[in-house]
Design a protein around this motif. Structure first.
Motif, PDB file in Angstrom:
ATOM      1  N   PHE A  15       0.817  -1.202   0.000  1.00  0.00           N
ATOM      2  CA  PHE A  15       0.000   0.000   0.000  1.00  0.00           C
ATOM      3  C   PHE A  15       0.857   1.262   0.000  1.00  0.00           C
ATOM      4  O   PHE A  15       0.934   1.963  -1.002  1.00  0.00           O
ATOM      5  N   SER A  16       1.508   1.540   1.112  1.00  0.00           N
ATOM      6  CA  SER A  16       2.322   2.754   1.201  1.00  0.00           C
ATOM      7  C   SER A  16       3.133   2.705   2.476  1.00  0.00           C
ATOM      8  O   SER A  16       2.755   2.033   3.447  1.00  0.00           O
ATOM      9  N   MET A  17       4.241   3.451   2.469  1.00  0.00           N
ATOM     10  CA  MET A  17       5.017   3.567   3.699  1.00  0.00           C
ATOM     11  C   MET A  17       4.215   4.242   4.802  1.00  0.00           C
ATOM     12  O   MET A  17       4.500   4.078   5.985  1.00  0.00           O
ATOM     13  N   VAL A  18       3.159   4.974   4.426  1.00  0.00           N
ATOM     14  CA  VAL A  18       2.286   5.584   5.420  1.00  0.00           C
ATOM     15  C   VAL A  18       1.553   4.517   6.219  1.00  0.00           C
ATOM     16  O   VAL A  18       1.421   4.605   7.446  1.00  0.00           O
ATOM     17  N   ALA A  19       1.068   3.471   5.527  1.00  0.00           N
ATOM     18  CA  ALA A  19       0.369   2.382   6.213  1.00  0.00           C
ATOM     19  C   ALA A  19       1.292   1.695   7.213  1.00  0.00           C
ATOM     20  O   ALA A  19       0.921   1.447   8.367  1.00  0.00           O
ATOM     21  N   GLY A  20       2.517   1.394   6.779  1.00  0.00           N
ATOM     22  CA  GLY A  20       3.469   0.770   7.689  1.00  0.00           C
ATOM     23  C   GLY A  20       3.844   1.677   8.839  1.00  0.00           C
ATOM     24  O   GLY A  20       3.988   1.232   9.981  1.00  0.00           O
ATOM     25  N   GLY A  21       4.004   2.979   8.557  1.00  0.00           N
ATOM     26  CA  GLY A  21       4.351   3.920   9.609  1.00  0.00           C
ATOM     27  C   GLY A  21       3.254   4.060  10.646  1.00  0.00           C
ATOM     28  O   GLY A  21       3.534   4.167  11.847  1.00  0.00           O
ATOM     29  N   ILE A  22       2.000   4.070  10.194  1.00  0.00           N
ATOM     30  CA  ILE A  22       0.884   4.150  11.141  1.00  0.00           C
ATOM     31  C   ILE A  22       0.864   2.924  12.040  1.00  0.00           C
ATOM     32  O   ILE A  22       0.630   3.024  13.253  1.00  0.00           O
ATOM     33  N   MET A  23       1.121   1.750  11.472  1.00  0.00           N
ATOM     34  CA  MET A  23       1.133   0.521  12.273  1.00  0.00           C
ATOM     35  C   MET A  23       2.266   0.563  13.303  1.00  0.00           C
ATOM     36  O   MET A  23       2.092   0.153  14.457  1.00  0.00           O
ATOM     37  N   LEU A  24       3.431   1.068  12.893  1.00  0.00           N
ATOM     38  CA  LEU A  24       4.550   1.193  13.827  1.00  0.00           C
ATOM     39  C   LEU A  24       4.219   2.193  14.932  1.00  0.00           C
ATOM     40  O   LEU A  24       4.517   1.950  16.115  1.00  0.00           O
ATOM     41  N   ALA A  25       3.585   3.313  14.572  1.00  0.00           N
ATOM     42  CA  ALA A  25       3.200   4.314  15.575  1.00  0.00           C
ATOM     43  C   ALA A  25       2.169   3.743  16.546  1.00  0.00           C
ATOM     44  O   ALA A  25       2.213   4.025  17.754  1.00  0.00           O
ATOM     45  N   LEU A  26       1.252   2.906  16.037  1.00  0.00           N
ATOM     46  CA  LEU A  26       0.272   2.260  16.921  1.00  0.00           C
ATOM     47  C   LEU A  26       0.956   1.297  17.894  1.00  0.00           C
ATOM     48  O   LEU A  26       0.546   1.178  19.054  1.00  0.00           O
ATOM     49  N   ASN A  27       2.002   0.608  17.422  1.00  0.00           N
ATOM     50  CA  ASN A  27       2.777  -0.247  18.327  1.00  0.00           C
ATOM     51  C   ASN A  27       3.367   0.561  19.471  1.00  0.00           C
ATOM     52  O   ASN A  27       3.283   0.170  20.645  1.00  0.00           O
ATOM     53  N   LEU A  28       3.972   1.682  19.139  1.00  0.00           N
ATOM     54  CA  LEU A  28       4.598   2.520  20.160  1.00  0.00           C
ATOM     55  C   LEU A  28       3.556   3.117  21.103  1.00  0.00           C
ATOM     56  O   LEU A  28       3.816   3.264  22.300  1.00  0.00           O
ATOM     57  N   ARG A  29       2.389   3.423  20.566  1.00  0.00           N
ATOM     58  CA  ARG A  29       1.320   3.926  21.431  1.00  0.00           C
ATOM     59  C   ARG A  29       0.865   2.837  22.397  1.00  0.00           C
ATOM     60  O   ARG A  29       0.578   3.114  23.574  1.00  0.00           O
TER      61      ARG A  29
END
Length: 226
Positions: A113-127
């Protein structure tokens, strides 16, 4: 093994039991509760026993929660150390710990999809791990990468025409490498975790892509022909 406070208090004098009540903040809640019970059994109850018991029960619950959190944190750290030393199987380790999107899932979503999708998932992990600062850092990186990368591709196209259009196919790759080689090791590390389900993000990304293509086709159809 939990200490038998009832038996311990039965061997105390009345004065010693009163000391537990008077200086209750110096002792464990279980000890003070046992002292109050022993005084009542001896026929010399504490006048304010009912209020003290209610207060101590609430305090005991809070203490139990804190101690449980500390034990779970220590267990996770020990499991991470065992994995790092090769003494534990990471497959087994995923049965405990917080639910996180795995690096593999983040990579697949970034590529499909996009690096945005992966980045959001990584940010959710950190949250999930309550690491708000690193989560905001991931979001900031995504914004800078999108602006900087988009400008670079636009500049190359203006300079060389369509000769470097193929670079767009590799736009997400550097971001994926930074996610997996910098952000994950630095802010998550080898701690045990459970694999978080990815079906819901897949459906959301799929719907977003369908909507994007739909409006793109509508826009092209609405453009006047020369």
């Amino acid at each position: 093994m939990a200490e038998d406070y009832a038996a311990k208090m039965s061997r105390k004098t009345d004065a010693e039991l009163r000391d537990y009540v008077t200086n209750r903040y110096q002792y464990r809640e279980e000890a003070v509760l046992a002292a109050l019970t022993e005084l009542a059994q001896r026929g010399t109850p504490e006048p304010t026993a009912a209020g003290l018991i209610a207060e101590l029960e609430v305090s005991k619950q809070e203490t139990d929660r804190r101690e449980l959190a500390v034990r779970e944190q220590e267990a996770e750290k020990e499991q991470a150390r065992r994995i790092a030393r090769g003494e534990a199987d990471p497959e087994t380790a995923t049965e405990t710990g917080p639910a996180l999107y795995s690096p593999g899932t983040i990579t697949v979503f970034s590529v499909l999809f996009s690096m945005v999708a992966g980045g959001i998932m990584l940010a959710l992990n950190l949250r999930t791990l309550r690491r708000t600062g690193p989560a905001l850092l991931v979001v900031a990186f995504m914004l800078v990468y999108l602006v900087g990368g988009g400008y670079l591709l636009f500049w190359l196209k203006q300079l060389y025409g369509n000769q470097y259009n193929w670079l767009g196919s590799f736009f997400n790759l550097p971001a994926v490498l930074i996610y997996n080689l910098f952000f994950w090791p630095r802010y998550i590390g080898p701690q045990p975790y459970q694999s978080r389900p990815w079906l819901a993000p897949l459906l959301i990304c799929g719907l977003i892509m369908l909507a994007f293509y739909y409006f793109a086709l509508r826009f092209q159809g609405a453009m006047p022909t020369v």
